[in-house]
Design an enzyme around this catalytic site. Structure first.
Site, short mmCIF file in Angstrom:
data_model
loop_
_atom_site.label_atom_id
_atom_site.label_comp_id
_atom_site.label_asym_id
_atom_site.label_seq_id
_atom_site.Cartn_x
_atom_site.Cartn_y
_atom_site.Cartn_z
N CYS A 299 -2.42 -2.36 7.83
CA CYS A 299 -2.13 -3.29 7.13
C CYS A 299 -0.37 -3.86 6.88
CB CYS A 299 -2.37 -2.39 5.79
SG CYS A 299 -3.83 -1.94 5.38
N LYS B 166 -7.63 -4.74 4.98
CA LYS B 166 -6.61 -4.41 4.77
C LYS B 166 -5.70 -5.44 4.86
CE LYS B 166 -7.84 -1.04 6.96
NZ LYS B 166 -8.26 0.59 6.18
N THR C 8 0.66 0.74 6.62
CA THR C 8 0.73 1.71 7.66
C THR C 8 2.07 0.08 9.06
OG1 THR C 8 -0.32 1.38 8.96
CG2 THR C 8 -0.06 3.43 8.07
N ASP D 226 1.05 -0.88 0.02
CA ASP D 226 -0.29 0.06 0.04
C ASP D 226 1.23 2.04 -0.17
OD1 ASP D 226 -2.43 -1.66 -0.19
OD2 ASP D 226 -2.62 -1.03 1.89
N LYS E 88 -6.92 -4.94 -3.01
CA LYS E 88 -6.99 -5.93 -1.69
C LYS E 88 -8.11 -4.84 -0.97
CE LYS E 88 -3.26 -4.02 1.56
NZ LYS E 88 -4.36 -3.39 2.19
N GLN F 248 8.66 -13.32 21.41
CA GLN F 248 7.82 -14.73 21.79
C GLN F 248 8.38 -15.55 20.43
OE1 GLN F 248 3.65 -15.56 22.61
NE2 GLN F 248 3.43 -13.71 22.73
N GLU G 271 -5.03 -0.65 -0.78
CA GLU G 271 -5.72 -0.70 -0.78
C GLU G 271 -6.92 0.32 -0.79
OE1 GLU G 271 -5.92 0.16 3.95
OE2 GLU G 271 -8.10 0.05 3.13
N1 TIU Z 1 -2.32 0.37 4.21
C1 TIU Z 1 -3.08 0.69 5.37
O1 TIU Z 1 -2.37 0.83 6.55
N2 TIU Z 1 -4.37 1.89 5.58
C2 TIU Z 1 -4.44 1.97 6.72
O2 TIU Z 1 -6.51 2.78 6.34
N3 TIU Z 1 -3.86 2.55 7.24
C3 TIU Z 1 -4.01 3.21 7.89
O3 TIU Z 1 -2.98 3.87 9.32
N4 TIU Z 1 -5.37 4.66 8.46
#
Ligand code: TIU
Length: 227
Positions: free
Chosen positions: A167, A137, A163, A29, A134, A207, A77
């Site tokens: 995702c 997430k 992020t 993404d 996709k 872990q 996304e």
């Molecule tokens: N790709 C992804 O992480 N989509 C999100 O919506 N991330 C946010 O942190 N909002």
């Protein structure tokens, strides 16, 4: 580099044994709406600078990965223009004035085909590199990613993108449950929130590597360039 090559990559919680012939780079993404000033992410009040730091390391890694002739897969996304695949719950979450599908600063927000939905120019996919669209997430939910990986004999993923806690983490967890070993590169992932960047990475490697490994792009670039 032969089919039997194994590259030992320094990582936490312990070294990652990267098998180039069975390993794909999965870039999650890296879309304009999340990363560019004036995009949807910034419109929501986020500091895109936190994410933009990941662009240059990803650019270097992608160059080295392509040079080595290995498989790279990009994800985005987003939703169909008719929004038929957009869950009502996702549409209304957050009670934002503008939500997915509405007109945003770079076209309709998170809609396929719109400028903001596309991947940043620095990391733009080349012909022949699969791009996974996709709706969620996770990169595996409602996509053909697993089939593409299986068809290419892939058992390991080097994971980057944004992020970290959303995702990237969701996709790594999905991959882990499907039997893939995931190496997440800390300098190639980004979060709008520094504390989530730190904890998102810790959750992966805790872990004994409950979801996977965490390493650095320089170590991967060095290893694949030598072979
Ligand atoms: N790709 C992804 O992480 N989509 C999100 O919506 N991330 C946010 O942190 N909002």
């Amino acid at each position: 580099m032969t089919d039997e090559t194994v590259l030992t990559i320094s990582a936490e919680p312990y070294a990652f044994e990267l098998e180039p012939g069975r390993c794909a780079l999965l870039i999650i993404d890296m879309q304009r709406d999340f990363l560019e000033p004036g995009g949807f992410g910034e419109m929501l009040g986020n500091d895109v600078g936190q994410l933009r730091r990941a662009i240059e390391p990803n650019r270097r890694l992608l160059g080295a990965w392509r040079e080595a002739g290995l498989l790279v897969i990009h994800t985005r996304e987003g939703h169909r223009p008719d929004l038929a695949d957009l869950p009502p719950a996702k549409k209304v979450r957050g009670h934002g004035a503008k939500t997915i599908g509405d007109a945003g600063p770079m076209g309709r927000i998170l809609v396929r085909g719109e400028a903001g939905h596309d991947i940043v120019p620095e990391l733009y996919p080349r012909g022949g590199e699969p791009v996974i669209d996709k709706p969620g997430k996770g990169a595996f939910f409602a996509t053909d990613l697993h089939a593409i990986l299986q068809n290419n004999g892939i058992a390991q993923l080097v994971v980057t993108g944004v992020t970290t806690e959303v995702c990237v983490n969701t996709s790594v967890r999905e991959a882990n449950d499907r039997g893939y070993d995931c190496l997440v590169l800390e300098d190639c992932v980004g979060s709008y929130f520094p504390e989530f960047q730190e904890m998102g990475l810790k959750m992966i490697k805790a872990q004994g590597g409950i979801f996977g490994w965490v390493g650095k792009s320089s170590d991967v670039i060095e290893a694949i360039a030598k072979k």
